[in-house]
Every structure is written in structure tokens, then in C-alpha cells.
Design a protein around this motif. Structure first.
Motif, short mmCIF file in Angstrom:
data_model
loop_
_atom_site.label_atom_id
_atom_site.label_comp_id
_atom_site.label_asym_id
_atom_site.label_seq_id
_atom_site.Cartn_x
_atom_site.Cartn_y
_atom_site.Cartn_z
N VAL A 254 0.86 -1.19 0.00
CA VAL A 254 0.00 0.00 0.00
C VAL A 254 0.89 1.23 0.00
N ILE A 255 0.55 2.21 -0.84
CA ILE A 255 1.18 3.52 -0.82
C ILE A 255 0.10 4.54 -0.52
N VAL A 256 0.31 5.35 0.50
CA VAL A 256 -0.64 6.38 0.87
C VAL A 256 -0.06 7.75 0.53
N ILE A 257 -0.84 8.57 -0.13
CA ILE A 257 -0.44 9.93 -0.48
C ILE A 257 -1.07 10.88 0.53
N GLY A 258 -0.23 11.53 1.32
CA GLY A 258 -0.71 12.45 2.35
C GLY A 258 -0.19 13.85 2.13
N GLY A 259 -0.23 14.66 3.20
CA GLY A 259 0.20 16.04 3.10
C GLY A 259 -0.89 16.94 2.55
N GLY A 260 -0.64 18.24 2.59
CA GLY A 260 -1.65 19.20 2.17
C GLY A 260 -2.08 19.05 0.73
N VAL A 261 -1.15 18.64 -0.15
CA VAL A 261 -1.49 18.50 -1.57
C VAL A 261 -2.49 17.37 -1.79
N SER A 262 -2.53 16.41 -0.87
CA SER A 262 -3.45 15.28 -1.03
C SER A 262 -4.91 15.71 -0.97
N GLU A 263 -5.16 16.93 -0.46
CA GLU A 263 -6.53 17.44 -0.47
C GLU A 263 -7.06 17.61 -1.89
N SER A 264 -6.15 17.71 -2.86
CA SER A 264 -6.53 17.85 -4.28
C SER A 264 -6.28 16.57 -5.05
N ALA A 265 -6.25 15.43 -4.37
CA ALA A 265 -5.88 14.16 -5.01
C ALA A 265 -6.77 13.81 -6.19
N ASP A 298 -4.57 16.03 5.99
CA ASP A 298 -3.45 16.80 6.49
C ASP A 298 -3.28 16.67 8.00
N ASP A 299 -4.21 15.98 8.66
CA ASP A 299 -4.11 15.79 10.11
C ASP A 299 -3.30 14.56 10.51
N ALA A 300 -2.85 13.76 9.53
CA ALA A 300 -2.22 12.49 9.85
C ALA A 300 -0.97 12.67 10.71
N GLY A 301 -0.11 13.64 10.38
CA GLY A 301 1.10 13.85 11.14
C GLY A 301 0.83 14.28 12.56
#
Length: 316
Positions: A254-265, A298-301
Motif C-alpha cells: 500500500v502507498i498512501v499519499i498524504g500532506g496538504g497537496v493530497s486534499e486535491s488528489a 493533512d491531520d495524519a502527522g
């Protein structure tokens, strides 16, 4: 048990009180200033605001930089002022609470493994797209840190020889082509080549060229701005290329794309999957990693840092 998680990024400091189920029940925020003392002042201020309102037992700091094996020292941070700095001890002394440090991507991966898109993954990779790129690898739920606590630093893999200069001192790093900062830089490059092609972005840049952000580029892409859409497509290309390189090395399920940019995934993730499939060594003859957006966003961290603070406090 409630703890405070703090996400210390290149542009902002976000803190939240997190309960035992991973729910954020209160937040505070500040801007990331230059200078070590000023940054620690902001961290203590936002945490202090929450401590005044809640009974908390410990603090976890998710930091965009190399964290030492002692999980108390920031060795190096490309977008932050710390260099070999005993951050945990200094902040703990000021707050009067136990403090543990973690690389922000590692913290996000822990949050996603406990409560989100990495649950159940035996080998899971998280790629956090924000001001730069953070990477984290989980093996059977445990963070892989490498020999000295700094692995895996995916954002500074060199994808483009002699490419854009990076704050780490190299050039052509993955995060200079695939991050919120990179999205804005690509849009500016494209706009410089043909200003008339981007009506929405042209207005943004005319008002304040330095204020263009990846979030604004994504918003313009949603509105149909052609240059913004080309910039997003470029990000998708480099995301797929980088993920294929990482998957060749780590073979995650599994690869998860996180961070603020992921809001526009929704704008780029399908295209990135296609690029990943084409670039992956042996594609068509091996299982493909499932590529998902972060469930905690963006709350994951922040949530992961709080979970690690809880675990560290319990084991102390």
C-alpha cells in the motif's frame, strides 16, 4: 489519555489535542518563523494555548527534517532552522511536559496505520506532499528508520539531473517537481512562457507574484485554467515516476499519499497511478501497490505525533 500532537512544517505550526481514539478535540495554529528560538516560541505558544484548556500528559512533535535516533534531536531540516538541535529537551523544559520528536512523514504513517488508510498493511509506504516531500516506511506496523534514524528521505531523491535547485543543496530533487511548492513553481514557469494562456492564474500573479501557492493552482485547475491543469498534470507525471522508483526499492503493498497537496488528489491521483504503472520495473508481471489518498488528510502527522507521545509516555 490525551496528548498534544504538533505538526511543525515549513509554513505553519499546527497543534491539536488528540484522544485515545485518534480524534482531534481542539486545535491551535501559528506561522513558522525564521530562527530556532522564534520557532520554539511559536511551538510553546500553540501548545500552551491547548494545555490551558485541557489536561494533557505529553507532547509529540512531527518535524519536517532528520530526527536523531534518540528522537530528541533535529539533525537537519531543509525548510526549518534547526541544525543538531536538542529540540525535545528545550521544549520540554519550557512546557513542563514530556516531549518526543518524530519525522513528520513517520508520524503521518503511524497515524494512518493506527486509524487510517494503512491499517492492516504489512509493508506500507507513505508519501507526504506539502512544502516538500516526506517519506515513511512501515514494516509490520513499525517505523523503519535506517541506521541513523533518517530513512527514507524520498523527497531528495534526484529525479532530474541538473534540475531545479533544492534547499538541501542538491538539484533536481523529487520534491522540486512534486509538492505544493513545486506545483506553484511549475505554474509560474508555464505562465512566463505564455501569460495569455492562463486567465485565472494571470490575475493571481498580477496581484502578487510571490503569493501563488499550490493550493491556488489546484483551485484554478478546478475552474478550468489550462496552465493550472498543465501544472497539475506535470505533478502527476513526477509523482508516478517517483512512486515507481520507491516501489522498485521497497515493494510496498500500500502507498498512501498524504500532506496538504493530497486534499486535491482527485485532480492528479488517477494520472499518477497510470504513470506509476508504466514506469514500474516488471509492471504486468508483479502485483501493483494500492495507491490511496490519506484517510486522515493533512491531520495524519498531528494525530500520529500524539499517538507516539502517548506510547512514549506509557513506556517511560
Amino acid at each position: 489519555m490525551r496528548t498534544v500532537g504538533v505538526d511543525v512544517g515549513g509554513t505553519s505550526v499546527r497543534a491539536g489535542v488528540v484522544d485515545s481514539t485518534g480524534q482531534i478535540i481542539d486545535t491551535a495554529r501559528g506561522q513558522t518563523p525564521p530562527g530556532e528560538r522564534a520557532l520554539e516560541d511559536v511551538i510553546c505558544a500553540v501548545v500552551g494555548t491547548l494545555v490551558e484548556r485541557h489536561d494533557v500528559s505529553a507532547v509529540g512533535l512531527a518535524v519536517a527534517g532528520f530526527v536523531g535516533a534518540d528522537r530528541a534531536t533535529v539533525l537537519f531540516a531543509p525548510h526549518l532552522p534547526w541544525r543538531a538541535a536538542p529540540v525535545a529537551d528545550r521544549v520540554a523544559a519550557r512546557l513542563g511536559l514530556p516531549v518526543v520528536l518524530e519525522h513528520d512523514a513517520n508520524a503521518a504513517a503511524v497515524g494512518e496505520h493506527r486509524y487510517g488508510a494503512l491499517r492492516g498493511a504489512r509493508v506500507g509506504l507513505l508519501v507526504a506532499l506539502g512544502t516538500g516531500i516526506g517519506g515513511a516506511l512501515l514494516l509490520d506496523g513499525a517505523v523503519f528508520r535506517g541506521a541513523h534514524g533518517v530513512a527514507p528521505e524520498l523527497g531528495h531523491l534526484r529525479l532530474v539531473p541538473d534540475g531545479r535547485p533544492c534547499g538541501c543543496g542538491k538539484s533536481g530533487c523529487w520534491e522540486r517537481y512534486c509538492s505544493g511548492t513545486a506545483l506553484a513553481a511549475t505554474a509560474l514557469d508555464l505562465l512566463a512562457a505564455d501569460p495569455s494562456a492562463a486567465p485565472l492564474l494571470a490575475r493571481e500573479v498580477a496581484a502578487d507574484p510571490g503569493a501563488l501557492t499550490g493550493r491556488k493552482v489546484a483551485a484554478a485547475a478546478r475552474e478550468g485554467d489550462p496552465v493550472a491543469q498543465r501544472a497539475v498534470a506535470d505533478l502527476a507525471h513526477w509523482l508516478g515516476e517517483g512512486l515507481a522508483l520507491a516501489a522498485d526499492v521497497y515493494d510496498p503493498e500500500v502507498i498512501v499519499i498524504g500532506g496538504g497537496v493530497s486534499e486535491s488528489a482527485e485532480l492528479f491521483l488517477d494520472d499518477a497511478r497510470a504513470h506509476y504503472t508504466r514506469a514500474l520495473t516488471g509492471a504486468g508481471h508483479r502485483p501493483l501497490a494500492r495507491i490511496r489518498p490519506a484517510q486522515l488528510g493533512d491531520d495524519a502527522g498531528l494525530v500520529g505525533a500524539a499517538a507516539l507521545a502517548t506510547e512514549s509516555h506509557r513506556s517511560a
